[in-house]
Scaffold this active site. Sequence first.
Site, PDB file in Angstrom:
ATOM      1  N   ARG A  89      10.102  24.693  -0.974  1.00 41.25           N
ATOM      2  CA  ARG A  89      10.754  23.377  -0.996  1.00 41.25           C
ATOM      3  C   ARG A  89      11.730  23.183   0.154  1.00 41.25           C
ATOM      4  NH1 ARG A  89      15.101  20.585  -3.083  1.00 41.25           N
ATOM      5  NH2 ARG A  89      14.572  18.467  -3.754  1.00 41.25           N
ATOM      6  N   HIS A 110      12.883  19.409   2.466  1.00 39.83           N
ATOM      7  CA  HIS A 110      12.518  18.001   2.621  1.00 39.83           C
ATOM      8  C   HIS A 110      11.669  17.747   3.861  1.00 39.83           C
ATOM      9  CE1 HIS A 110      15.577  17.638  -0.433  1.00 39.83           C
ATOM     10  NE2 HIS A 110      15.334  16.341  -0.566  1.00 39.83           N
ATOM     11  N   TYR A 115      -2.272   7.745  -2.318  1.00 41.59           N
ATOM     12  CA  TYR A 115      -3.368   7.633  -3.271  1.00 41.59           C
ATOM     13  C   TYR A 115      -4.128   6.341  -3.043  1.00 41.59           C
ATOM     14  CZ  TYR A 115      -1.123   4.080  -6.256  1.00 41.59           C
ATOM     15  OH  TYR A 115      -0.574   2.924  -6.742  1.00 41.59           O
ATOM     16  N   LYS A 168       0.550   3.117   0.478  1.00 40.84           N
ATOM     17  CA  LYS A 168       0.181   3.374  -0.928  1.00 40.84           C
ATOM     18  C   LYS A 168       0.566   4.809  -1.291  1.00 40.84           C
ATOM     19  CE  LYS A 168      -3.367   1.983  -4.250  1.00 40.84           C
ATOM     20  NZ  LYS A 168      -2.436   1.246  -5.099  1.00 40.84           N
ATOM     21  N   GLU A 218       5.141  -8.953  -5.321  1.00 40.60           N
ATOM     22  CA  GLU A 218       3.833  -8.659  -5.916  1.00 40.60           C
ATOM     23  C   GLU A 218       4.062  -8.101  -7.310  1.00 40.60           C
ATOM     24  OE1 GLU A 218       1.841  -5.452  -3.779  1.00 40.60           O
ATOM     25  OE2 GLU A 218       3.762  -4.504  -3.365  1.00 40.60           O
ATOM     26  N   ARG A 253      -7.711   1.589   3.971  1.00 40.03           N
ATOM     27  CA  ARG A 253      -6.291   1.573   3.591  1.00 40.03           C
ATOM     28  C   ARG A 253      -5.779   2.997   3.367  1.00 40.03           C
ATOM     29  NH1 ARG A 253      -4.708  -1.798  -1.513  1.00 40.03           N
ATOM     30  NH2 ARG A 253      -5.695  -0.040  -2.558  1.00 40.03           N
TER      31      ARG A 253
HETATM   32  N1  PDD Z   1      -2.813  -0.753  -7.652  1.00 40.74           N
HETATM   33  N2  PDD Z   1       0.089  -4.100  -5.257  1.00 40.74           N
HETATM   34  C1  PDD Z   1       0.388  -2.877  -5.721  1.00 40.74           C
HETATM   35  C2  PDD Z   1       1.814  -2.436  -5.750  1.00 40.74           C
HETATM   36  C3  PDD Z   1      -0.644  -2.033  -6.176  1.00 40.74           C
HETATM   37  O1  PDD Z   1      -0.352  -0.805  -6.625  1.00 40.74           O
HETATM   38  C4  PDD Z   1      -1.980  -2.493  -6.153  1.00 40.74           C
HETATM   39  C5  PDD Z   1      -3.121  -1.620  -6.613  1.00 40.74           C
HETATM   40  C6  PDD Z   1      -2.243  -3.788  -5.668  1.00 40.74           C
HETATM   41  C7  PDD Z   1      -3.637  -4.342  -5.568  1.00 40.74           C
HETATM   42  O2  PDD Z   1      -4.380  -3.641  -4.592  1.00 40.74           O
HETATM   43  P1  PDD Z   1      -5.959  -3.521  -4.694  1.00 40.74           P
HETATM   44  O3  PDD Z   1      -6.471  -4.916  -4.778  1.00 40.74           O
HETATM   45  O4  PDD Z   1      -6.338  -2.860  -3.427  1.00 40.74           O
HETATM   46  O5  PDD Z   1      -6.288  -2.704  -5.914  1.00 40.74           O
HETATM   47  C8  PDD Z   1      -1.183  -4.552  -5.211  1.00 40.74           C
HETATM   48  C9  PDD Z   1      -3.796   0.199  -8.121  1.00 40.74           C
HETATM   49  C10 PDD Z   1      -4.918  -0.454  -8.839  1.00 40.74           C
HETATM   50  C11 PDD Z   1      -3.106   1.273  -8.920  1.00 40.74           C
HETATM   51  O6  PDD Z   1      -1.987   1.609  -8.556  1.00 40.74           O
HETATM   52  O7  PDD Z   1      -3.684   1.794  -9.879  1.00 40.74           O
END
Ligand code: PDD
Length: 283
Positions: free
Chosen positions: A100, A102, A33, A149, A182, A52
């Site tokens: 289903r 894996h 996402y 992501k 983070e 990304r």
């Molecule tokens: N989240 N770290 C994580 C784990 C994140 O999920 C996000 C973003 C960031 C910051 O990334 P960016 O600056 O590209 O938004 C860092 C989004 C906003 C979300 O999950 O909704």
Amino acid sequence: MSRIAYINGQYVPTSSASVHIEDRGFQFGDAIYDVWSYFDGVLADYSGHLNRLKRSLGEIEMELPISEAVLHQILLRVARLNRLKDGIVYIQISRGTAPRDHAFPATFVKPTLVITAKPVSFARIEERARNGVAVVTCPDERWARCDIKSVNLLPNVLAKQAARRGGAFEAWLVDADGQVTEGTSTTAWIIDDEKRVRTRTLDRSVLPGVTRESLLRIISGVGYTLVEDAFSPADVHAAKEAFLTSATTFVMPVVSLDGKPVGDGLPGSGTMALRTAYLGSIT
Ligand code: PDD
């Protein structure tokens, strides 16, 4: 007005939009996402998030299921159909629907592409920035590929909930070495007395934040120096300022960590200067 979602070629009311129960995103979290903030008709940091998205897809052996030009049109159309003024546009792409198992489906299945848009009051975000936010620490219990992501966000969900339960806005995750990786959905930063702005180096332990990348280009222009290095909760307590970044918060001052004030407990002047510079730079 019912919100409108895009799903696999169709624009439908969000309330009746659905994915198959054997969608791999639903069953395995086998999906990627991304999130753009949207205002004044613009998807902020458009190419950063697109790049990304493509990288994340590549890391799980997938590709964008439609052309970049068509994708851009659909994202903007979903924003417009929802009469979005300020808000966010969300995209999710799963490996598709299959009985289903894996392992990847043996024959190609069409990925599931979902795009939604949600109004968010930027005035409210501004107000939050004026006060700053509280953060708590939690152990980082995520997997070893946090640079992707993916929608596998259960540890993030649990840590964010722990933060909310503790009256905080965000949880900063702490690794086995005692260093902050983070936030659950944000990048973590501190500023010291020497005008050094510090955030962790990019590796598989963190998401490469698009807001982070944009901010890196701004820091020196505001009179600060960038240091890419990990920091601990003790470093946060010794810091002058702390802040977090994301597409949905921009640059947000952090005024306390685990109930103790950061710096003087107020949004820092460096953070606010970076926030203003970042907001002014969005294209
Ligand atoms: N989240 N770290 C994580 C784990 C994140 O999920 C996000 C973003 C960031 C910051 O990334 P960016 O600056 O590209 O938004 C860092 C989004 C906003 C979300 O999950 O909704």
